[in-house]
Structure formats: structure tokens, C-alpha cells
Design a protein around this motif. Structure first.
Motif, PDB file in Angstrom:
ATOM      1  N   PHE A 230      -1.935 -65.613  54.655  1.00 20.76           N
ATOM      2  CA  PHE A 230      -0.717 -64.739  55.093  1.00 20.76           C
ATOM      3  C   PHE A 230      -1.695 -63.785  55.775  1.00 20.76           C
ATOM      4  O   PHE A 230      -2.952 -63.442  55.691  1.00 20.76           O
ATOM      5  CB  PHE A 230      -0.464 -64.175  53.863  1.00 20.76           C
ATOM      6  CG  PHE A 230       0.444 -64.839  52.833  1.00 20.76           C
ATOM      7  CD1 PHE A 230       0.162 -66.001  52.243  1.00 20.76           C
ATOM      8  CD2 PHE A 230       1.894 -64.797  52.871  1.00 20.76           C
ATOM      9  CE1 PHE A 230       1.000 -66.864  51.534  1.00 20.76           C
ATOM     10  CE2 PHE A 230       2.804 -65.633  52.202  1.00 20.76           C
ATOM     11  CZ  PHE A 230       2.359 -66.682  51.485  1.00 20.76           C
ATOM     12  N   THR A 231      -1.084 -62.792  56.621  1.00 20.92           N
ATOM     13  CA  THR A 231      -1.486 -61.682  57.345  1.00 20.92           C
ATOM     14  C   THR A 231      -1.032 -60.234  56.617  1.00 20.92           C
ATOM     15  O   THR A 231       0.220 -60.243  56.235  1.00 20.92           O
ATOM     16  CB  THR A 231      -1.028 -61.778  58.861  1.00 20.92           C
ATOM     17  OG1 THR A 231      -1.295 -62.897  59.257  1.00 20.92           O
ATOM     18  CG2 THR A 231      -2.161 -60.679  59.402  1.00 20.92           C
ATOM     19  N   PRO A 232      -1.855 -59.301  56.097  1.00 20.41           N
ATOM     20  CA  PRO A 232      -1.432 -58.106  55.749  1.00 20.41           C
ATOM     21  C   PRO A 232      -0.487 -57.520  56.628  1.00 20.41           C
ATOM     22  O   PRO A 232      -0.598 -57.626  57.868  1.00 20.41           O
ATOM     23  CB  PRO A 232      -2.806 -57.075  55.683  1.00 20.41           C
ATOM     24  CG  PRO A 232      -3.962 -58.264  55.682  1.00 20.41           C
ATOM     25  CD  PRO A 232      -3.351 -59.331  56.644  1.00 20.41           C
ATOM     26  N   ALA A 233       0.459 -56.687  55.978  1.00 25.90           N
ATOM     27  CA  ALA A 233       1.650 -56.173  56.721  1.00 25.90           C
ATOM     28  C   ALA A 233       0.885 -55.311  57.675  1.00 25.90           C
ATOM     29  O   ALA A 233       1.443 -55.000  58.777  1.00 25.90           O
ATOM     30  CB  ALA A 233       2.553 -55.354  55.572  1.00 25.90           C
ATOM     31  N   GLN A 234      -0.270 -54.614  57.257  1.00 26.04           N
ATOM     32  CA  GLN A 234      -1.078 -53.374  58.205  1.00 26.04           C
ATOM     33  C   GLN A 234      -2.423 -53.730  57.904  1.00 26.04           C
ATOM     34  O   GLN A 234      -2.705 -54.175  56.716  1.00 26.04           O
ATOM     35  CB  GLN A 234      -0.606 -52.157  58.208  1.00 26.04           C
ATOM     36  CG  GLN A 234      -0.523 -51.722  56.693  1.00 26.04           C
ATOM     37  CD  GLN A 234       0.216 -50.596  56.659  1.00 26.04           C
ATOM     38  OE1 GLN A 234       1.426 -50.412  57.173  1.00 26.04           O
ATOM     39  NE2 GLN A 234       0.009 -49.348  55.987  1.00 26.04           N
ATOM     40  N   PRO A 235      -3.456 -53.406  58.894  1.00 28.05           N
ATOM     41  CA  PRO A 235      -4.925 -53.565  58.418  1.00 28.05           C
ATOM     42  C   PRO A 235      -5.154 -52.720  57.127  1.00 28.05           C
ATOM     43  O   PRO A 235      -4.807 -51.868  56.883  1.00 28.05           O
ATOM     44  CB  PRO A 235      -5.595 -52.993  59.639  1.00 28.05           C
ATOM     45  CG  PRO A 235      -4.529 -52.974  60.688  1.00 28.05           C
ATOM     46  CD  PRO A 235      -3.304 -52.849  59.998  1.00 28.05           C
ATOM     47  N   ILE A 308       0.429 -59.461  44.441  1.00 26.98           N
ATOM     48  CA  ILE A 308      -0.598 -59.040  45.517  1.00 26.98           C
ATOM     49  C   ILE A 308       0.192 -58.034  46.477  1.00 26.98           C
ATOM     50  O   ILE A 308       0.424 -58.535  47.701  1.00 26.98           O
ATOM     51  CB  ILE A 308      -1.513 -60.107  46.232  1.00 26.98           C
ATOM     52  CG1 ILE A 308      -1.905 -61.182  45.354  1.00 26.98           C
ATOM     53  CG2 ILE A 308      -2.693 -59.494  47.113  1.00 26.98           C
ATOM     54  CD1 ILE A 308      -3.351 -60.850  44.667  1.00 26.98           C
ATOM     55  N   PRO A 309       0.770 -56.887  46.135  1.00 24.18           N
ATOM     56  CA  PRO A 309       1.504 -56.283  47.063  1.00 24.18           C
ATOM     57  C   PRO A 309       0.830 -56.002  48.432  1.00 24.18           C
ATOM     58  O   PRO A 309      -0.410 -55.656  48.374  1.00 24.18           O
ATOM     59  CB  PRO A 309       1.858 -54.909  46.287  1.00 24.18           C
ATOM     60  CG  PRO A 309       1.464 -55.084  44.817  1.00 24.18           C
ATOM     61  CD  PRO A 309       0.392 -56.284  44.808  1.00 24.18           C
ATOM     62  N   GLY A 310       1.601 -55.967  49.583  1.00 26.28           N
ATOM     63  CA  GLY A 310       0.730 -55.595  50.778  1.00 26.28           C
ATOM     64  C   GLY A 310       0.575 -56.661  51.889  1.00 26.28           C
ATOM     65  O   GLY A 310       0.209 -56.309  52.845  1.00 26.28           O
ATOM     66  N   VAL A 311       0.856 -57.869  51.180  1.00 26.07           N
ATOM     67  CA  VAL A 311       0.628 -58.953  52.193  1.00 26.07           C
ATOM     68  C   VAL A 311       2.065 -59.227  52.810  1.00 26.07           C
ATOM     69  O   VAL A 311       2.861 -58.822  52.356  1.00 26.07           O
ATOM     70  CB  VAL A 311      -0.013 -60.195  51.678  1.00 26.07           C
ATOM     71  CG1 VAL A 311      -1.545 -60.041  51.421  1.00 26.07           C
ATOM     72  CG2 VAL A 311       0.843 -60.861  50.418  1.00 26.07           C
ATOM     73  N   GLY A 312       2.218 -59.795  54.164  1.00 25.09           N
ATOM     74  CA  GLY A 312       3.164 -59.973  54.896  1.00 25.09           C
ATOM     75  C   GLY A 312       4.179 -61.158  53.907  1.00 25.09           C
ATOM     76  O   GLY A 312       3.785 -61.838  53.073  1.00 25.09           O
ATOM     77  N   LEU A 314       6.024 -63.660  54.706  1.00 24.70           N
ATOM     78  CA  LEU A 314       6.007 -64.952  55.149  1.00 24.70           C
ATOM     79  C   LEU A 314       4.632 -65.425  55.675  1.00 24.70           C
ATOM     80  O   LEU A 314       3.854 -64.585  55.916  1.00 24.70           O
ATOM     81  CB  LEU A 314       7.002 -65.094  56.319  1.00 24.70           C
ATOM     82  CG  LEU A 314       8.386 -64.633  56.374  1.00 24.70           C
ATOM     83  CD1 LEU A 314       8.878 -64.927  57.790  1.00 24.70           C
ATOM     84  CD2 LEU A 314       8.905 -65.824  55.424  1.00 24.70           C
ATOM     85  N   PRO A 315       4.496 -66.685  55.256  1.00 19.76           N
ATOM     86  CA  PRO A 315       2.708 -67.068  55.771  1.00 19.76           C
ATOM     87  C   PRO A 315       2.722 -67.234  57.168  1.00 19.76           C
ATOM     88  O   PRO A 315       3.860 -67.313  57.904  1.00 19.76           O
ATOM     89  CB  PRO A 315       2.870 -68.421  54.926  1.00 19.76           C
ATOM     90  CG  PRO A 315       4.214 -68.957  54.606  1.00 19.76           C
ATOM     91  CD  PRO A 315       5.015 -67.619  54.778  1.00 19.76           C
ATOM     92  N   SER A 316       1.411 -66.806  57.649  1.00 18.13           N
ATOM     93  CA  SER A 316       1.219 -67.004  58.835  1.00 18.13           C
ATOM     94  C   SER A 316       0.880 -68.367  59.565  1.00 18.13           C
ATOM     95  O   SER A 316       1.042 -68.807  60.537  1.00 18.13           O
ATOM     96  CB  SER A 316       0.178 -65.791  59.296  1.00 18.13           C
ATOM     97  OG  SER A 316      -0.996 -66.161  58.482  1.00 18.13           O
ATOM     98  N   ARG A 317       0.403 -69.088  58.337  1.00 16.25           N
ATOM     99  CA  ARG A 317       0.022 -70.675  58.693  1.00 16.25           C
ATOM    100  C   ARG A 317       0.109 -71.236  57.394  1.00 16.25           C
ATOM    101  O   ARG A 317      -0.118 -70.726  56.081  1.00 16.25           O
ATOM    102  CB  ARG A 317      -1.402 -70.482  58.930  1.00 16.25           C
ATOM    103  CG  ARG A 317      -2.264 -71.995  59.519  1.00 16.25           C
ATOM    104  CD  ARG A 317      -3.104 -71.301  60.476  1.00 16.25           C
ATOM    105  NE  ARG A 317      -4.378 -70.594  59.833  1.00 16.25           N
ATOM    106  CZ  ARG A 317      -5.599 -71.002  59.486  1.00 16.25           C
ATOM    107  NH1 ARG A 317      -5.803 -72.073  59.713  1.00 16.25           N
ATOM    108  NH2 ARG A 317      -6.667 -70.108  59.031  1.00 16.25           N
ATOM    109  N   VAL A 318       0.509 -72.683  57.436  1.00 15.34           N
ATOM    110  CA  VAL A 318       0.443 -73.289  56.345  1.00 15.34           C
ATOM    111  C   VAL A 318       0.164 -74.968  56.779  1.00 15.34           C
ATOM    112  O   VAL A 318       0.655 -75.303  57.820  1.00 15.34           O
ATOM    113  CB  VAL A 318       2.099 -73.445  55.710  1.00 15.34           C
ATOM    114  CG1 VAL A 318       2.218 -74.355  54.370  1.00 15.34           C
ATOM    115  CG2 VAL A 318       2.628 -72.339  55.681  1.00 15.34           C
ATOM    116  N   THR A 319      -0.446 -75.626  55.874  1.00 13.61           N
ATOM    117  CA  THR A 319      -0.801 -76.818  56.158  1.00 13.61           C
ATOM    118  C   THR A 319      -0.604 -77.633  54.897  1.00 13.61           C
ATOM    119  O   THR A 319      -0.681 -76.995  53.699  1.00 13.61           O
ATOM    120  CB  THR A 319      -2.449 -77.157  56.636  1.00 13.61           C
ATOM    121  OG1 THR A 319      -3.205 -76.717  55.597  1.00 13.61           O
ATOM    122  CG2 THR A 319      -2.942 -76.487  57.830  1.00 13.61           C
ATOM    123  N   ALA A 320      -0.267 -79.043  55.012  1.00 10.47           N
ATOM    124  CA  ALA A 320       0.032 -79.919  53.975  1.00 10.47           C
ATOM    125  C   ALA A 320      -1.422 -80.524  53.535  1.00 10.47           C
ATOM    126  O   ALA A 320      -2.108 -81.299  54.420  1.00 10.47           O
ATOM    127  CB  ALA A 320       0.908 -80.988  54.305  1.00 10.47           C
TER     128      ALA A 320
END
Ligand SMILES: Cc1cc2nc3c(=O)[nH]c(=O)nc-3n(C[C@H](O)[C@H](O)[C@H](O)COP(=O)(O)OP(=O)(O)OC[C@H]3O[C@@H](n4cnc5c(N)ncnc54)[C@H](O)[C@@H]3O)c2cc1C
Length: 385
Positions: A230-235, A308-312, A314-320
Motif C-alpha cells: 500500500f502507498t500512504p495517502a500522503q508522504p 493502520i489509519p493513513g494508508v491508501g 486500495l493496494p498499490s501492488r498485489v502478488t499471489a
């Protein structure tokens, strides 16, 4: 038993060069054993259990008290592999085990620490919120157990380093070569591969999620376990690795999340859900669709805003990823009673990476007929038979 063997290709074959097989190859070659390793895919591939850039390393093993000495030894051997290859493979950032004080995660870590005299620090909820602000939403009755020796192991780098060190010590490696069967013959075994048969004395089968294809009597289920970033909503400085060291956290209700802050030069945090048998699917590793869908991440994405409030959102990347699960959640590691020429190493039940280097050493001992350095009866592959 079938045909008589012709001439020998090596003393030992290691089938599967994921985390465990690569470390076994390294340990066997280092002892001067003539060893050949075979993997159906490339070295450090993305098809089994060992991809995704990082794994939690800790010696407070909640999964079984007997694993603590193995984890400690693994930590030492990681140091040896780093020194031998000049590569950083384990970042000792410390590890946090968080949740209700008497729960499975924090309670289990405290029990392991007590039993084995591990150096840990117990933080109440207020201290946790100050120390790791990303966990600001921690309930008042939860605690954190900090293990300074814990950290992040780097799986792809570790596998490459172990195979490289094994090759330097004389091991021969066939990658992109599938083993199609293991035949026991007079005086040894033939490992049938898509390339050619390999004639050896003994075989180590470390085929991860595919282990029961080659050793069908093992009762393993293959579980699809997504890895999510996940990418944080902001730095946000709360989400650097320094400020958010690797953790496992039990939530009220029993779900367990795990993850760590941003690695150097990365925007993403890694955050995941532990299986616990609740959310993940049992799959066929041959037929499965590896593309990801919301089924892989929606439960976690629903939990994170509270945890964990503050992360985006939707995930930025997912792998199986896949892993092999045993009925009791412990490994299958040992010599088969039906035939001592076969050593099996698998059923990692999603907690085996931290032990990879130590397991490599245990396998080398088993191959040489030496007793393991610590009691591992609970991993006996014959316990289910
Ligand atoms: C998402 C996820 C997160 C995890 N997090 C942690 C963690 O934080 N800490 C931790 O300690 N553990 C963790 N684990 C568990 C850990 O990653 C595994 O225990 C470990 O990677 C197992 O490695 P392995 O060598 O048994 O399997 P693999 O890495 O899958 O290796 C098996 C190898 O065998 C090869 N193979 C299979 N069949 C054949 C054949 N017929 N012929 C030739 N080669 C074959 C495959 O190509 C593969 O390379 C996690 C697991 C997952 C899935």
C-alpha cells in the motif's frame, strides 16, 4: 525398486531451490559433498513461497517452542552467508509482536521469551503508540513485545546468495528443469528430469507447494496467500521502516495483520493478512490463475483503515504466493522411514523463511546421518502416516 543404477552424477540431489532447498545446497556443498540442485523454474522465482522482497525474522517463535533454537541458529548462519557472499541479507531492525497480552501473538512471544530467555521489551499500549505511531489506533488493553534481534530477511537475495555460494563450493545447478519423478534403485536413486535422469545416492525433496506431487503420502494443502503493498495517502514519516519495524499484530476479533514500513527508495509499505485458515483459498498449484482479483485483498483493505489509519484504501501492488500447509501447522522435515534415501523438507505452513538457513544445516546433517543439533521430533514427516 526398479532398474540397477549405471554411473553416478552426484552423491546428493536437491529437488527444489527455493529458500529451503537453496540453503540445503549451500550447506551440503560447503561440506564437500558432491551435490546437484534442480529447480523447475528460475533461481529466486515468483511461483512458490519465497518471493515478495521481505520476510519477518524473529526468534520468538509462537508456532512451536522447539523452533526457537532453530531460529537462533538460522540468525547465525545468515551472518555466515552474508560474510561468504558479501551481500546484506538480513536487516536487523527489530520485530514487534502486538496484541492482547494473553493472546496468540503477544502472549505467544512472551511465552517463547520466558522459556528460552530471549531478550525482549514489553511495551504497554501508550508506550507502543509513542514508539510506533503507525499503531496509534492500538486498543488500551493491547501490548507490544519488541525483539531487538528480529528484523527483515530478504528472500530473493538470500536464495541467490545461497545458490551462488553453493556453486562456488562445487554444486551443479539445473534451473528451469522440472523433476518428473524419483525412482529408487539398487544402491541409490534416479531423479528423472525433463532434461535427463540424474543418478545419485540420496535425494532431498524441498519442492515447497509442489512437495506432495513428488512425495504423495504427505498430507499437504496448498494455500494461496496474497502479498499486498500500500502507498500512504500522503508522504508520512510514520511509515518509514525505521519508524514502523516489521510486526505481527492480533486485532480484537482474532484477525492478524503483519507488515513493515517503507524500504529504502520505496514508497510502498508491505501489509498483509495472516491466514489462520479463515480467508485464503486452497488451490491446485498447477491449474491456478495467478492474476489477482479483489478476493485477494478486499478483507485486508476493509481492516486497515481501523488498524493502520493513513494508508491508501486500495493496494498499490498485489502478488499471489503459495505455501504448503500441514494438518498441525508444523514443518515436515526429516528422513522418510519408508526409505532413508529420501529427506523431505516442506510443509512450511507460512512460517518457514526465518528458519531457511538453519534448515539447510539440518538437512545436511540428515543427509550425512548425523543427529540434528536440536530436537526436531515435532517435524517428523512420518507423524501423519
Ligand atoms: C505471503 C507469504 C508471507 C510469508 N511471510 C513469512 C515471514 O514473514 N516469515 C517467515 O519466516 N516465513 C514467512 N512465510 C513462509 C516462507 O516464505 C516459506 O516458509 C518459505 O519461503 C518456504 O520455502 P520453500 O523452499 O519451502 O518453498 P519454495 O520457495 O516455494 O521453493 C520450492 C521450490 O521447488 C521448486 N519445485 C517444485 N516442484 C519442482 C519439481 N517437480 N522439480 C523441480 N523443482 C521443483 C519450485 O520451483 C520452487 O523454487 C511466508 C509465506 C508466504 C506465502
Amino acid at each position: 525398486m526398479a532398474s540397477t543404477r549405471i554411473s553416478k552424477d552426484a552423491d546428493v540431489a536437491v529437488v527444489g531451490l527455493g529458500a529451503w532447498g537453496a540453503c540445503a545446497l549451500w550447506q551440503l556443498a560447503k561440506r564437500g559433498i558432491d551435490v546437484v540442485g534442480v529447480d523447475r523454474y528460475g533461481i529466486a522465482n515468483v511461483h512458490g513461497s519465497s518471493h515478495g522482497e521481505s520476510r519477518m525474522f524473529r526468534t520468538a517463535c509462537l508456532e512451536h517452542p522447539g523452533l526457537v533454537p532453530l531460529a537462533r541458529r538460522s540468525g547465525e548462519l545468515w551472518g555466515a552467508l552474508e560474510a561468504e557472499t558479501g551481500t546484506r541479507l538480513l536487516e536487523r531492525t527489530g520485530a514487534m509482536l502486538i496484541g492482547p497480552r494473553d493472546g496468540r501473538i503477544a502472549g505467544g512471544a512472551l511465552a517463547a521469551a520466558r522459556e528460552h530467555g530471549l531478550e525482549t521489551e514489553l511495551l504497554d499500549a501508550a508506550a507502543m503508540r509513542r514508539r510506533v505511531p503507525a499503531h496509534a489506533a492500538l486498543p488500551d488493553d493491547h501490548v507490544g513485545v519488541f525483539e531487538r534481534e528480529g528484523g527483515l530477511a530478504l528472500p530473493e537475495r538470500t536464495i541467490r546468495a545461497a545458490v551462488c555460494a553453493a556453486r562456488a563450493a562445487g554444486a551443479v545447478v539445473f534451473d528451469h528443469t522440472r523433476v518428473t519423478g524419483i525412482e529408487l534403485v539398487d544402491g541409490g536413486a534416479v531423479v528423472h528430469t525433463a532434461l535427463r535422469p540424474l543418478h545419485v545416492d540420496r535425494v532431498v525433496v524441498a519442492a515447497g507447494p509442489w512437495l506432495s506431487q513428488l512425495v504423495p503420502e504427505l498430507p499437504l494443502e496448498v494455500v494461496r496467500m496474497p502479498t499486498t503493498w500500500f502507498t500512504p495517502a500522503q508522504p508520512d514519516p510514520r511509515f518509514t521502516l525505521e519508524n514502523l519495524p516489521v510486526f505481527m499484530r492480533e486485532l480484537d476479533g482474532g484477525d492478524v495483520i503483519w507488515g513493515h514500513g517503507q524500504l529504502a527508495d520505496h514508497d510502498e509499505l508491505k501489509l498483509g493478512l495472516e491466514d489462520g485458515g479463515r480467508h485464503f483459498r486452497v488451490v491446485d498449484p498447477e491449474g491456478m490463475d495467478r492474476s489477482v482479483s479483489p478476493v485477494d485483498w478486499s478483507v485486508l483493505a476493509g481492516i486497515l483503515p481501523r488498524a493502520i489509519p493513513g494508508v491508501g484504501a486500495l493496494p498499490s501492488r498485489v502478488t499471489a504466493n503459495l505455501y504448503a500447509r500441514t494438518p498441525d501447522g508444523q514443518f515436515v522435515l526429516g528422513t522418510l522411514r519408508r526409505d532413508p534415501r529420501i529427506v523431505v523438507a516442506g510443509g512450511c505452513s507460512s512460517h518457514g523463511f526465518k528458519h531457511a538457513t538453519g534448515i539447510g544445516e539440518v538437512i545436511a546433517d540428515l543427509v550425512q546421518g548425523k543427529p540434528a543439533a536440536f530436537p526436531l521430533g515435532f517435524t517428523d514427516p512420518d507423524r501423519f502416516l
